[in-house]
Design a protein around this motif. Structure first.
Motif, PDB file in Angstrom:
ATOM      1  N   ALA A 402      35.003  -3.415  14.157  1.00 57.97           N
ATOM      2  CA  ALA A 402      36.306  -2.709  14.624  1.00 57.97           C
ATOM      3  C   ALA A 402      37.063  -2.840  13.222  1.00 57.97           C
ATOM      4  O   ALA A 402      37.993  -1.620  12.835  1.00 57.97           O
ATOM      5  N   ALA A 403      37.234  -3.763  12.523  1.00 58.43           N
ATOM      6  CA  ALA A 403      37.817  -4.187  11.037  1.00 58.43           C
ATOM      7  C   ALA A 403      37.362  -3.103  10.203  1.00 58.43           C
ATOM      8  O   ALA A 403      38.284  -2.490   9.354  1.00 58.43           O
ATOM      9  N   ALA A 406      38.588   0.563  10.948  1.00 58.50           N
ATOM     10  CA  ALA A 406      40.122   0.528  10.647  1.00 58.50           C
ATOM     11  C   ALA A 406      40.223   1.276   8.958  1.00 58.50           C
ATOM     12  O   ALA A 406      41.289   1.522   8.646  1.00 58.50           O
ATOM     13  N   TRP A 410      37.327   8.857   8.810  1.00 59.18           N
ATOM     14  CA  TRP A 410      36.644   9.128  10.235  1.00 59.18           C
ATOM     15  C   TRP A 410      35.878  10.220  10.176  1.00 59.18           C
ATOM     16  O   TRP A 410      36.048  11.265  10.417  1.00 59.18           O
ATOM     17  N   LYS A 459      39.767   7.980  16.095  1.00 60.50           N
ATOM     18  CA  LYS A 459      39.390   6.606  15.404  1.00 60.50           C
ATOM     19  C   LYS A 459      40.154   5.432  16.214  1.00 60.50           C
ATOM     20  O   LYS A 459      39.495   4.331  16.458  1.00 60.50           O
ATOM     21  N   GLU A 460      41.259   5.687  16.603  1.00 61.77           N
ATOM     22  CA  GLU A 460      42.362   4.616  17.332  1.00 61.77           C
ATOM     23  C   GLU A 460      41.770   4.070  18.657  1.00 61.77           C
ATOM     24  O   GLU A 460      41.664   2.935  18.986  1.00 61.77           O
ATOM     25  N   ILE A 463      38.444   1.717  18.123  1.00 65.68           N
ATOM     26  CA  ILE A 463      38.925   0.491  17.790  1.00 65.68           C
ATOM     27  C   ILE A 463      39.575  -0.127  18.762  1.00 65.68           C
ATOM     28  O   ILE A 463      39.220  -1.419  19.182  1.00 65.68           O
ATOM     29  N   GLU A 464      40.356   0.549  19.850  1.00 62.57           N
ATOM     30  CA  GLU A 464      41.032  -0.287  20.722  1.00 62.57           C
ATOM     31  C   GLU A 464      39.885  -0.722  21.595  1.00 62.57           C
ATOM     32  O   GLU A 464      40.288  -1.611  22.537  1.00 62.57           O
ATOM     33  N   ARG A 467      37.920  -3.682  20.685  1.00 65.36           N
ATOM     34  CA  ARG A 467      39.007  -5.174  20.714  1.00 65.36           C
ATOM     35  C   ARG A 467      39.315  -5.335  22.171  1.00 65.36           C
ATOM     36  O   ARG A 467      40.269  -6.196  22.307  1.00 65.36           O
TER      37      ARG A 467
END
Length: 469
Positions: A402-403, A406, A410, A459-460, A463-464, A467
């Protein structure tokens, strides 16, 4: 029997559904055969709405039939004609028939006719109208009862045989003594089915009638009525029934779904037409073919005499083949509509690419929407998938991935590099990371290539979800 069309005998076919429900599969197949035959010979395809069943006919049914015909792409050249708008014409012809002695008023009540037939049955005789009001030379008719509005009956020939060379079944003969004097107009002024159909086919110059097996018994009456009118006879082709999975006749009374149900179920109209055309007709071993090929081949031959078996799995296969070949932009519109029914808005330029990635796995656009919903709505991985694939040991790798996500541009190449770097760093193999990623981001353990799938997400969101543990 191949029809040789000439300028003097242009082919004219018709489809004539009753608006007492949806357009069901059997009627759709009949419409398809009638349409294809007319198109093959450069003829005319007519749509007629047979709405004389006043108690059961509805405007909603008419609308559904017209919509289904439009969706299937069975464009008609004339119509829709409505029988209830033609009552004056039916009355005109009946008066001509009464004057010619081929029809007569009958003052028997429904109860009297039923009692007559019950007595015949008790004597072991065939149930039929006994000709009480049938005029014959030297016969004295009963006194006309006061206050009774008569029906009108067709004066069917007593002797002889009705014969026709059926396009599907071959020669068929029925003795006139097997047929009684049909009511052609009820006391309420509404014509009955066989009479209205005969007059319509005459007026509309129908040359070929394709219809279901169940109409074979109606054909002798219609032939006799047309003959009494001095009208030309169309060629009749009676198509065997479609059987359901249980071996019984597929019919709306037994819950057969409508054409509209298949539209809602994510089938493509060209796939349904392709499949329907193979139920009772064939062109060698060809399974998949275009509408243009069907029109080119459908000359009235190769219609089978035996019943056809409805096979949902075969239809799914056919539809899946058409989905694989379908334009991705078109599929995107269909999938967006499916998702909108679920309250999911799928407004993104990426939707055609999403369809392209997943369509090989789907046999309907509903299935395709099931896949693509993950891009637009939250996912809920199953407890089993979480327990099997998202272990405590892999969680640090998911956080590291995930890091990395970020910090990258993308796109597929960058996503693939980030995954490979994380695998190397964490000492994992590709499935040990890719499957947990699929479970958390997509809600399922199996998808196409994970980098291709993730690229189409925002992308968000990815990642969400990574996590979210």
């Amino acid at each position: 029997m191949k029809q040789e069309a000439t300028p003097d005998t242009p082919v004219r076919t018709r489809i004539a559904p009753s608006p007492t429900g949806f357009l069901h599969l059997g009627t759709a197949r009949t419409a398809l055969f009638s349409w294809a035959f007319a198109r093959h010979y450069g003829g005319t395809f007519v749509l007629r709405i047979e709405d004389t069943d006043v108690a059961r006919s509805t405007q909603d049914s008419v609308d559904q039939i017209l919509q289904a015909m439009h969706w299937l792409g069975l464009d008609y050249d004339e119509g829709p004609f409505y029988q209830m708008q033609r009552l004056e014409r039916y009355d005109e012809v009946i008066e001509q028939m009464i004057a010619a002695g081929t029809a007569y008023p009958c003052y028997c009540t429904v109860e009297e006719v039923e009692a007559m037939k019950a007595a015949q049955e008790a004597r072991g005789e065939k149930r039929r109208y006994d000709g009480t009001w049938r005029p014959e030379p030297g016969k004295t008719l009963p006194p006309i009862p006061a206050g009774v509005t008569p029906a009108v009956r067709f004066k069917n020939p007593i002797d002889g045989v009705v014969t026709w060379d059926d396009v599907v079944k071959g020669p068929i003969s029925v003795g006139n003594r097997e047929i009684d004097d049909l009511i052609i107009r009820r006391p309420d002024g509404v014509p009955t089915y066989n009479y209205a159909v005969a007059v319509d086919d005459w007026d509309m110059r129908i040359t070929h009638v394709f219809r279901g097996d169940e109409h074979v018994n109606n054909t002798p009456w219609q032939i006799n009525i047309l003959s009494a009118l001095g009208a030309p006879l169309p060629k009749y082709g009676h198509i065997p029934v479609i059987l359901g999975n249980d071996g019984l006749k597929l019919s709306k009374r037994r819950g057969a779904v409508s054409v509209g149900n298949y539209e809602e179920g994510g089938y493509l109209p060209e796939a349904l037409l392709n499949y329907l055309s193979r139920l009772g007709w064939s062109h060698g071993d060809d399974e998949l073919f275009s509408r243009e090929q069907l029109v080119s081949w459908f000359d009235g031959t190769h219609l089978t005499k035996g019943p056809a078996q409805w096979d949902p799995a075969k239809l799914d296969w056919v539809n899946g083949q058409y989905i694989k070949q379908a334009d991705d932009g078109r599929l995107a519109g269909l999938v967006a509509a499916q998702l909108a029914k679920r309250g999911i808005q799928a407004e993104t330029a990426k939707l055609p690419a999403m369809c392209a990635l997943f369509k090989d796995r789907c046999v309907t656009t509903v299935a395709l929407a099931d896949w693509l919903a993950m891009y637009f709505a939250p996912v809920t991985p199953s407890a089993e998938d979480l327990a099997s694939h998202v272990s405590e040991a892999v969680k640090p790798a998911l956080a590291a991935l995930a890091a990395r996500f970020a910090a990258i541009e993308w796109n597929k190449a960058a996503i693939q590099s980030a995954i490979k770097e994380t695998i190397a760093e964490q000492g994992l193999k590709m499935p040990q990371l890719a499957i947990p990623v699929r479970v958390l981001v997509c809600g399922r353990a199996q998808t196409p290539s994970v980098d291709a799938v993730l690229e189409l997400f925002d992308k968000e969101i990815v990642i969400e979800r990574l996590r979210s543990l």
